[in-house]
Design a protein around this motif. Structure first.
Motif, mmCIF file in Angstrom:
data_model
loop_
_atom_site.group_PDB
_atom_site.id
_atom_site.type_symbol
_atom_site.label_atom_id
_atom_site.label_comp_id
_atom_site.label_asym_id
_atom_site.label_seq_id
_atom_site.Cartn_x
_atom_site.Cartn_y
_atom_site.Cartn_z
ATOM 1 N N HIS A 142 0.832 -1.208 0.000
ATOM 2 C CA HIS A 142 0.000 0.000 0.000
ATOM 3 C C HIS A 142 0.866 1.257 0.000
ATOM 4 O O HIS A 142 0.585 2.210 -0.737
ATOM 5 C CB HIS A 142 -0.924 -0.002 1.213
ATOM 6 C CG HIS A 142 -1.771 1.229 1.303
ATOM 7 N ND1 HIS A 142 -2.805 1.485 0.431
ATOM 8 C CD2 HIS A 142 -1.712 2.307 2.139
ATOM 9 C CE1 HIS A 142 -3.358 2.648 0.719
ATOM 10 N NE2 HIS A 142 -2.721 3.168 1.748
ATOM 11 N N LEU A 143 1.922 1.261 0.796
ATOM 12 C CA LEU A 143 2.806 2.424 0.858
ATOM 13 C C LEU A 143 3.455 2.691 -0.495
ATOM 14 O O LEU A 143 3.594 3.838 -0.916
ATOM 15 C CB LEU A 143 3.868 2.224 1.938
ATOM 16 C CG LEU A 143 3.345 2.241 3.383
ATOM 17 C CD1 LEU A 143 4.419 1.740 4.349
ATOM 18 C CD2 LEU A 143 2.897 3.646 3.776
ATOM 19 N N ARG A 144 3.831 1.634 -1.193
ATOM 20 C CA ARG A 144 4.417 1.809 -2.529
ATOM 21 C C ARG A 144 3.417 2.441 -3.495
ATOM 22 O O ARG A 144 3.800 3.167 -4.408
ATOM 23 C CB ARG A 144 4.881 0.457 -3.073
ATOM 24 C CG ARG A 144 6.191 -0.028 -2.451
ATOM 25 C CD ARG A 144 6.597 -1.385 -2.977
ATOM 26 N NE ARG A 144 7.885 -1.796 -2.428
ATOM 27 C CZ ARG A 144 8.204 -3.049 -2.124
ATOM 28 N NH1 ARG A 144 7.313 -4.023 -2.316
ATOM 29 N NH2 ARG A 144 9.381 -3.331 -1.638
ATOM 30 N N SER A 145 2.127 2.170 -3.264
ATOM 31 C CA SER A 145 1.101 2.683 -4.171
ATOM 32 C C SER A 145 0.762 4.148 -3.920
ATOM 33 O O SER A 145 0.276 4.833 -4.820
ATOM 34 C CB SER A 145 -0.171 1.837 -4.056
ATOM 35 O OG SER A 145 -0.850 2.090 -2.830
ATOM 36 N N ILE A 146 1.003 4.651 -2.704
ATOM 37 C CA ILE A 146 0.596 6.035 -2.394
ATOM 38 C C ILE A 146 1.749 7.022 -2.342
ATOM 39 O O ILE A 146 1.526 8.229 -2.490
ATOM 40 C CB ILE A 146 -0.194 6.108 -1.063
ATOM 41 C CG1 ILE A 146 0.680 5.717 0.133
ATOM 42 C CG2 ILE A 146 -1.461 5.277 -1.129
ATOM 43 C CD1 ILE A 146 0.031 5.982 1.482
ATOM 44 N N ILE A 147 2.976 6.552 -2.132
ATOM 45 C CA ILE A 147 4.124 7.462 -2.064
ATOM 46 C C ILE A 147 4.761 7.538 -3.448
ATOM 47 O O ILE A 147 5.228 6.523 -3.982
ATOM 48 C CB ILE A 147 5.151 6.990 -1.017
ATOM 49 C CG1 ILE A 147 4.497 6.945 0.368
ATOM 50 C CG2 ILE A 147 6.368 7.928 -0.984
ATOM 51 C CD1 ILE A 147 5.355 6.302 1.447
ATOM 52 N N PRO A 148 4.766 8.713 -4.067
ATOM 53 C CA PRO A 148 5.187 8.830 -5.475
ATOM 54 C C PRO A 148 6.687 8.775 -5.739
ATOM 55 O O PRO A 148 7.112 9.074 -6.850
ATOM 56 C CB PRO A 148 4.607 10.183 -5.895
ATOM 57 C CG PRO A 148 4.516 10.971 -4.638
ATOM 58 C CD PRO A 148 4.234 9.984 -3.545
ATOM 59 N N TYR A 149 7.471 8.423 -4.754
ATOM 60 C CA TYR A 149 8.910 8.254 -4.950
ATOM 61 C C TYR A 149 9.318 6.906 -4.384
ATOM 62 O O TYR A 149 8.680 6.381 -3.453
ATOM 63 C CB TYR A 149 9.700 9.367 -4.257
ATOM 64 C CG TYR A 149 9.542 10.723 -4.907
ATOM 65 C CD1 TYR A 149 10.433 11.168 -5.881
ATOM 66 C CD2 TYR A 149 8.476 11.557 -4.563
ATOM 67 C CE1 TYR A 149 10.281 12.405 -6.487
ATOM 68 C CE2 TYR A 149 8.312 12.795 -5.170
ATOM 69 C CZ TYR A 149 9.212 13.213 -6.129
ATOM 70 O OH TYR A 149 9.054 14.436 -6.731
ATOM 71 N N GLN A 150 10.394 6.340 -4.911
ATOM 72 C CA GLN A 150 10.824 5.020 -4.449
ATOM 73 C C GLN A 150 11.795 5.106 -3.271
ATOM 74 O O GLN A 150 11.656 4.376 -2.298
ATOM 75 C CB GLN A 150 11.475 4.240 -5.595
ATOM 76 C CG GLN A 150 11.918 2.832 -5.166
ATOM 77 C CD GLN A 150 12.447 2.007 -6.318
ATOM 78 O OE1 GLN A 150 12.379 2.407 -7.478
ATOM 79 N NE2 GLN A 150 13.005 0.838 -6.003
ATOM 80 N N ASN A 151 12.756 6.010 -3.356
ATOM 81 C CA ASN A 151 13.811 6.076 -2.340
ATOM 82 C C ASN A 151 13.811 7.402 -1.596
ATOM 83 O O ASN A 151 13.452 8.447 -2.157
ATOM 84 C CB ASN A 151 15.183 5.863 -2.995
ATOM 85 C CG ASN A 151 15.313 4.495 -3.631
ATOM 86 O OD1 ASN A 151 14.968 3.488 -3.029
ATOM 87 N ND2 ASN A 151 15.788 4.466 -4.869
ATOM 88 N N LEU A 152 14.218 7.358 -0.336
ATOM 89 C CA LEU A 152 14.232 8.554 0.504
ATOM 90 C C LEU A 152 15.112 9.649 -0.073
ATOM 91 O O LEU A 152 14.763 10.838 -0.016
ATOM 92 C CB LEU A 152 14.710 8.185 1.911
ATOM 93 C CG LEU A 152 13.713 7.432 2.787
ATOM 94 C CD1 LEU A 152 14.408 6.792 3.977
ATOM 95 C CD2 LEU A 152 12.593 8.359 3.254
#
Length: 305
Positions: free
Chosen positions: A90-100
């Motif tokens: 779910h977090l991968r689907s809502i946060i528009p970037y992959q890495n910090l």
């Protein structure tokens, strides 16, 4: 000279994290922007979404349309009752970037290392598993394994992460959601685990609060950290609290209050009502079959059924 002018520190709080969204809306309307952020547990979700450029109302709507059951992966009972895989997905689907390190605004995610017994500040690496680690409530969630170590909720040791950004900021604004409310005793494993976690998180907040320049204590004591049905109410509590404290601190509004539209989770049909509906459909089909059969008999015999 400090590297950044303003930093935001977001505490954990589960569903109460919707109040962070309201406070961020107030900051937006008063022209206050962070140059760096840090977050623990639900606060790490708010921090990384803010650092991604997601608007406060959009953050709130992400909470509002969510169901906790969708974030709990079934597994054999090991280090936790539930697996974190659905949460990571779910977090991968809502946060528009992959890495910090890709985020437009630098962000630190706080978790607790079980092996080393210390707090861990993540500012690099894939966002979703690190935020999941920060949100991994002990016993409820299986510890998140990262780089050979196992991590649980950052709130165990640092629920209000001012320290990660204190030395690089001229000013830190800290948003806290935890309060020592009185609640009825629940004689269940999860009930005891969640209450103990909440008390652990509360115990380390005040030390961090003293390190902030502005401490905004949002009273969410009347609400559950595990109930996502009050997102709109919590948003307004966070907004009103922040507006009040900003006004008292001498800040002036630069934008008018926005008219916001909140999303609402679609209600699933009541189980009993659904069964009744299916039964009615079956009855109607049976009646249609009976009429058809009677018609066939009538045509075959030349007599009315």
């Amino acid at each position: 000279m400090k590297q950044y002018k303003i930093g935001f520190a977001f505490s954990g709080g589960g569903a109460k994290g919707a109040a962070h969204c309201g406070a961020l809306q107030a900051f937006h309307e008063y022209g206050i922007k962070a140059d760096v952020v840090a977050g623990t547990s639900a606060g790490s979700i708010a921090a990384t979404l803010y650092a991604s450029g997601v608007a406060p109302i959009d953050m709130a709507n992400m909470f509002a349309t969510l169901d906790f059951k969708d974030l709990l992966g079934v597994q054999k009972l090991r280090g936790g009752i539930f697996d974190t895989k659905p949460l990571v997905k779910h977090l991968r689907s809502i946060i528009p970037y992959q890495n910090l390190e890709e985020l437009p605004i630098p962000a630190t995610v706080v978790a607790t290392s079980l092996e080393r017994g210390c707090v861990k500040f993540f500012s690099e690496g894939e966002i979703a598993p690190r935020v999941a680690a920060s949100c991994s409530i002990p016993i409820v969630y299986q510890p998140q394994k990262l780089e050979g170590e196992h991590y649980v909720d950052g709130g165990v040791l640092m629920n209000l992460p001012v320290t990660p950004i204190r030395d690089c900021c001229e000013k830190v604004i800290a948003l806290n959601l935890h309060h020592a409310e009185v609640i009825p005793y629940k004689d269940r494993l999860t009930g005891v685990a969640l209450r103990c976690s909440a008390l652990m998180f509360l115990s380390n907040v005040m030390m961090e609060a003293t390190r902030a320049d502005t401490f905004i204590n949002i009273d969410t004591s009347a609400y559950s950290a595990y109930d996502l049905s009050k997102v709109e109410t919590l948003f307004h509590i966070g907004y009103n609290t922040a507006v009040k404290q900003l006004e008292e601190a001498g800040y002036t509004r630069v934008l008018p209050a926005e008219k916001l539209t909140f999303a609402h989770k679609e209600k699933k049909p009541d189980a009993v009502a659904e069964l009744k509906l299916k039964a009615q459909e079956m009855i109607q089909k049976s009646e249609a079959l009976r009429v058809a059969a009677a018609d066939l008999v009538s045509k075959a015999t030349g007599k009315k059924a």
